[in-house]
Design an enzyme around this catalytic site. Structure first.
Site: not given
Ligand code: ATR
Length: 274
Positions: A68, A104, A134
């Site tokens: 993306k 989106d 997202a």
């Molecule tokens: P997407 O494009 O689908 O939003 P991403 O960019 O990988 O995917 O974002 C995932 C989100 O889930 C992020 O806000 C991530 O927090 P970080 O920026 O700190 O990584 C959050 N996330 C994933 N696992 C997490 C966890 N165990 N605890 C808190 N937040 C989590």
């Protein structure tokens, strides 16, 4: 549309994508000729893969993980939405040139509008959990919908501060550990993190401070009723599941390629969730 639709979704891996089912259902419903397939393209081969799509006469394609952001460099033109969100999820091919956009934010808003038509976004206070790709689309949509304020919290605070630059006057960033108390007096809560998704950790949150009148939305749709939505529903909040965002984001893409704006109904939702 004169020639048959030739479109696809690209990503890696791609076999679990629901996009062929969604677009295939619309091709069938509208009696169109054409196809929409899933094509696996590895990051190392993106440029070649796209060149093949152009050579084969594709009208366009949807873009999913992990392309993306990287697809942006290959586009000849990117619209304002996709630039601001920082990602392209839909490409139109015209005369060998690639036009990138992002649907989106539309998908997020249309899902809520369809499921809760009386919910008014104007002047409301929102909490957004997460600051990934997202979240950027969700915040773009909330800004366009005219909300009053957005409290943004993310495990990695720097990412939230970076996203804040999209709308500094609208967004307030708070520490992830304070997420429970941020819910006080809010009208809308949305989870954009991957927490609560099948195979991921649960989203640990205490909804006590959230008014019962607030609407709660999770963009995770597997499971459909996440732990967050179950908790919210049990205490009397209205909830909207995440599957509609996936379905609605596909509509403008289909329209761009066919000139037909398709509809999302319960039958399509049931078919996709089967
Ligand atoms: P997407 O494009 O689908 O939003 P991403 O960019 O990988 O995917 O974002 C995932 C989100 O889930 C992020 O806000 C991530 O927090 P970080 O920026 O700190 O990584 C959050 N996330 C994933 N696992 C997490 C966890 N165990 N605890 C808190 N937040 C989590």
């Amino acid at each position: 549309m004169t020639k048959p639709l030739k479109a696809c979704v690209i990503g890696y891996p791609i076999k679990h994508s629901k996009s062929p089912l969604i677009h295939g259902s619309w091709i069938h419903d509208h009696g169109l000729e054409g196809s929409y397939e899933a094509i696996e393209i590895h990051s190392d081969n993106l440029e070649n893969g796209i060149r093949n799509l152009i050579d084969q006469g594709y009208s366009g394609f949807s873009v999913t993980v992990p392309h993306k952001q990287t697809i942006m460099d290959l586009c000849d033109k990117i619209d304002e939405k996709a630039k601001t969100i920082g990602a392209v999820n839909t490409v139109i091919i015209k005369d060998g040139k690639l036009y990138g956009t992002n649907t989106d934010a539309f998908g997020f808003l249309e899902n809520i509008k369809q499921k809760e038509p009386d919910f008014n976004f104007e002047n409301i206070s929102c909490v957004v959990l997460g600051a990934g790709g997202a979240a950027r689309a969700v915040i773009y949509a909330l800004q366009k919908a005219g909300v009053k304020e957005i409290t943004l919290t993310n495990r990695t605070k720097e990412r939230a501060l970076d996203l804040q630059r999209m709308a500094p006057d609208l967004i307030r960033v708070e520490d992830w550990r304070d997420r429970n108390k941020l819910l006080k007096n809010k009208d809308f809560l949305v989870n954009t993190t991957s927490l609560g998704m099948q195979g991921q950790a649960l989203l640990e949150i205490d909804l006590d401070a959230l008014p019962q009148t607030a609407l709660v939305n999770d963009i995770v749709y597997a499971p459909l009723m996440t732990d967050l939505l179950t908790q919210a529903k049990e205490r009397g909040n209205k909830v909207v599941t995440g599957i509609g965002m996936l379905l609605h984001q596909a509509r403008p893409a289909f329209e761009l390629w066919t000139d037909i704006m398709p509809r999302v109904d319960q039958a399509l939702e049931d078919q996709i969730l089967k």
